[in-house]
Design a protein around this motif. Sequence first.
Motif, mmCIF file in Angstrom:
data_model
loop_
_atom_site.group_PDB
_atom_site.id
_atom_site.type_symbol
_atom_site.label_atom_id
_atom_site.label_comp_id
_atom_site.label_asym_id
_atom_site.label_seq_id
_atom_site.Cartn_x
_atom_site.Cartn_y
_atom_site.Cartn_z
ATOM 1 N N GLY A 1 10.162 -24.258 -0.471
ATOM 2 C CA GLY A 1 8.715 -24.275 -0.682
ATOM 3 C C GLY A 1 8.330 -24.646 -2.092
ATOM 4 O O GLY A 1 7.354 -25.369 -2.317
ATOM 5 N N SER A 2 9.100 -24.161 -3.067
ATOM 6 C CA SER A 2 8.825 -24.490 -4.462
ATOM 7 C C SER A 2 8.990 -25.989 -4.700
ATOM 8 O O SER A 2 8.177 -26.625 -5.396
ATOM 9 N N ALA A 3 10.054 -26.572 -4.135
ATOM 10 C CA ALA A 3 10.256 -28.019 -4.265
ATOM 11 C C ALA A 3 9.097 -28.777 -3.621
ATOM 12 O O ALA A 3 8.639 -29.804 -4.147
ATOM 13 N N GLY A 4 8.615 -28.265 -2.492
ATOM 14 C CA GLY A 4 7.457 -28.884 -1.854
ATOM 15 C C GLY A 4 6.216 -28.820 -2.725
ATOM 16 O O GLY A 4 5.442 -29.787 -2.803
ATOM 17 N N ASN A 5 6.025 -27.701 -3.409
ATOM 18 C CA ASN A 5 4.878 -27.579 -4.319
ATOM 19 C C ASN A 5 4.974 -28.578 -5.462
ATOM 20 O O ASN A 5 3.985 -29.212 -5.847
ATOM 21 N N ILE A 6 6.166 -28.710 -6.012
ATOM 22 C CA ILE A 6 6.367 -29.636 -7.129
ATOM 23 C C ILE A 6 6.139 -31.074 -6.669
ATOM 24 O O ILE A 6 5.489 -31.868 -7.354
ATOM 25 N N ALA A 7 6.648 -31.419 -5.495
ATOM 26 C CA ALA A 7 6.460 -32.770 -4.967
ATOM 27 C C ALA A 7 4.984 -33.067 -4.723
ATOM 28 O O ALA A 7 4.511 -34.176 -5.003
ATOM 29 N N SER A 8 4.249 -32.076 -4.236
ATOM 30 C CA SER A 8 2.828 -32.302 -3.929
ATOM 31 C C SER A 8 2.009 -32.593 -5.175
ATOM 32 O O SER A 8 0.966 -33.244 -5.107
ATOM 33 N N GLN A 9 2.451 -32.105 -6.322
ATOM 34 C CA GLN A 9 1.724 -32.356 -7.564
ATOM 35 C C GLN A 9 1.818 -33.814 -7.992
ATOM 36 O O GLN A 9 1.008 -34.286 -8.794
ATOM 37 N N THR A 10 2.798 -34.517 -7.456
ATOM 38 C CA THR A 10 2.976 -35.925 -7.788
ATOM 39 C C THR A 10 2.348 -36.842 -6.749
ATOM 40 O O THR A 10 1.662 -37.808 -7.093
ATOM 41 N N VAL A 11 2.547 -36.525 -5.474
ATOM 42 C CA VAL A 11 2.104 -37.442 -4.414
ATOM 43 C C VAL A 11 0.943 -36.910 -3.587
ATOM 44 O O VAL A 11 0.371 -37.640 -2.773
ATOM 45 N N GLY A 12 0.582 -35.633 -3.759
ATOM 46 C CA GLY A 12 -0.467 -35.061 -2.927
ATOM 47 C C GLY A 12 0.075 -34.617 -1.590
ATOM 48 O O GLY A 12 1.210 -34.910 -1.215
ATOM 49 N N GLU B 1 -1.050 -35.350 1.612
ATOM 50 C CA GLU B 1 -1.011 -36.331 2.700
ATOM 51 C C GLU B 1 0.164 -37.296 2.583
ATOM 52 O O GLU B 1 0.717 -37.745 3.597
ATOM 53 N N ALA B 2 0.560 -37.637 1.386
ATOM 54 C CA ALA B 2 1.595 -38.652 1.186
ATOM 55 C C ALA B 2 3.006 -38.078 1.141
ATOM 56 O O ALA B 2 3.969 -38.832 1.030
ATOM 57 N N MET B 3 3.131 -36.763 1.259
ATOM 58 C CA MET B 3 4.455 -36.161 1.136
ATOM 59 C C MET B 3 5.361 -36.531 2.295
ATOM 60 O O MET B 3 4.935 -36.598 3.449
ATOM 61 N N MET B 4 6.637 -36.762 1.964
ATOM 62 C CA MET B 4 7.685 -36.982 2.956
ATOM 63 C C MET B 4 8.798 -35.976 2.692
ATOM 64 O O MET B 4 8.909 -35.417 1.598
ATOM 65 N N ALA B 5 9.616 -35.743 3.714
ATOM 66 C CA ALA B 5 10.683 -34.746 3.578
ATOM 67 C C ALA B 5 11.617 -35.069 2.412
ATOM 68 O O ALA B 5 12.099 -34.162 1.719
ATOM 69 N N SER B 6 11.864 -36.361 2.185
ATOM 70 C CA SER B 6 12.752 -36.737 1.083
ATOM 71 C C SER B 6 12.166 -36.360 -0.270
ATOM 72 O O SER B 6 12.910 -36.146 -1.241
ATOM 73 N N ASP B 7 10.840 -36.259 -0.373
ATOM 74 C CA ASP B 7 10.222 -35.817 -1.624
ATOM 75 C C ASP B 7 10.629 -34.380 -1.939
ATOM 76 O O ASP B 7 10.770 -34.006 -3.110
ATOM 77 N N ILE B 8 10.771 -33.557 -0.902
ATOM 78 C CA ILE B 8 11.192 -32.168 -1.103
ATOM 79 C C ILE B 8 12.607 -32.139 -1.673
ATOM 80 O O ILE B 8 12.891 -31.409 -2.635
ATOM 81 N N ILE B 9 13.497 -32.957 -1.080
ATOM 82 C CA ILE B 9 14.877 -33.019 -1.580
ATOM 83 C C ILE B 9 14.905 -33.433 -3.046
ATOM 84 O O ILE B 9 15.594 -32.831 -3.872
ATOM 85 N N ASN B 10 14.134 -34.446 -3.382
ATOM 86 C CA ASN B 10 14.130 -34.973 -4.751
ATOM 87 C C ASN B 10 13.580 -33.978 -5.766
ATOM 88 O O ASN B 10 13.798 -34.142 -6.969
ATOM 89 N N SER B 11 12.877 -32.964 -5.295
ATOM 90 C CA SER B 11 12.284 -31.971 -6.203
ATOM 91 C C SER B 11 13.070 -30.671 -6.250
ATOM 92 O O SER B 11 12.653 -29.729 -6.943
#
Length: 511
Positions: free
Chosen positions: A469-480, A482-492
């Motif tokens: 969830g924390s990685a998802g929060n960090i990813a959302s700060q960059t892409v928002g 709506e634009a989030m993808m599962a790979s964004d979570i991995i990258n964060s």
Amino acid sequence: MKIFSSKQLYEADEVTCNNQNITSVDLMERAGSYIFTWLHQRMQGAQVPVHIFCGIGNNGGDGLVLGRLLIESGYNVKCYIANFTDKRSPCFLTNYSRYKDVTKNWPILMKGAEDFPEIAPQDIIIDALFGIGLNRPPEGWVKDLILHINTQRAFKLSIDIPSGLSAEQAVEDFDAIVKSNHTLTFQAPKLSFFLPETGPYVTFYEAIDIGLDAAYLESQEPLAQLIAKPQAQRFYKQRNKYAHKGNFGHSLIVAGSYGMMGASVLATKATMRIGAGKVTAMVPRSGYSILQSTVPEAMVKTDENEDFITNINYDFEPDAIAVGMGIGNNDETATALKALLKKVLCPIVIDADALNCISKTKTLIKLLPENAILTPHPGELARLVGEWTDDYDKIKKCQEFSATYKVIIIIKGANTITVMGNELYINTTGNPGMATAGSGDVLSGCLSGLLAQGYDPLLASVFGVYLHGSAGNIASQTVGFEAMMASDIINSLGDAFLELFRQEEEAPVAQ
């Protein structure tokens, strides 16, 4: 942070009064003064009309304490009593008298809709109608009052809990709940703040420590435990400077079928990114090139079958296994899963189609290894434990299933809940952007990676959900969102580890 039942909180009030040699009125004065301080710090003397709606129980008494303190500090206060019965709590009556001692503008005793006030958008509404003792939904003109409050555009602040919402029982009438902008809850948040059906009524909350007896609260078995950064920090295992990859385990990812190979890619990448020393992906033969090119850090074993898994054989002793992501419901795959469950010796994560195979072939349930981690989405969960009538029934069914089969169930969603027997662990990280295809595959990879590193299955579950969830929060700060993808979570995920020990100012908790 512990989440307590209403009964425990009432007992804590009584123990506190006895041990601190104070009365219930004194404790109410303390609680009301904390709310006053919170509001006064934000209003700074502004002459905005404050409308306080009080019930005739202790929650109403809290509202009267706040009103009196605001009046004594020169604020513009209008107080209304929902006079729907002759019964009043002693603490309410005491504070009603004290309120009248400091102003000639006595509270308005409302007896029906004709007494509902007009409220300007720039005003403030304080909701002190009902507290955690409410045992039935508001009815008649009192329900109409709540509807009236909800139609106002003024800022709405609830004391302890939005009126009409139970602390730990299913809602009978969703229209009869105050829709607050903010809730100041006493001592600890309530279970209803975190469930899909009731959480939307608590947009923001803050828990105010009113000094309830610490020894008593520490001795109590909570309804649930809230997992935030302070708890997650204690879970983290510091790495030894002289460690090598063998110290961090070898995870086996059994995933993928023709057209669903992305599930294997995501789970394998997440397992690597969360820190497993080595990862082997077992996929159908058609997935070999895909895995080798997309996750070069991983090793790949293939099934003889081109399109789906028929045999789960491995020539090493894995430290953890994750199985099910995108494997499909083919009968041969289910047979291979059965063979795996019979022989597995290491910790295991069971997800997606593996859970569907188990639900479809009920005899497989008896083969579930002790402390296996099950990560179903809502549909898979219903097939596994049965349909539920409300969120509390869902939790009860998961607790019963977990206790019966000695497994861990992760109820995925906003405020993901980890269930182990009667124990509940509620996560505080994550956002709506994570409601995207592949997010669950990433979670399974996170869990298998932590298991491979030697984290206990329960700890891996709770910590893995938090980091995911924390990685998802960090990813959302960059892409928002709506634009989030599962790979964004991995990258964060790397940033999620760094975030664990980053100092920051505490803020209200958003739901």
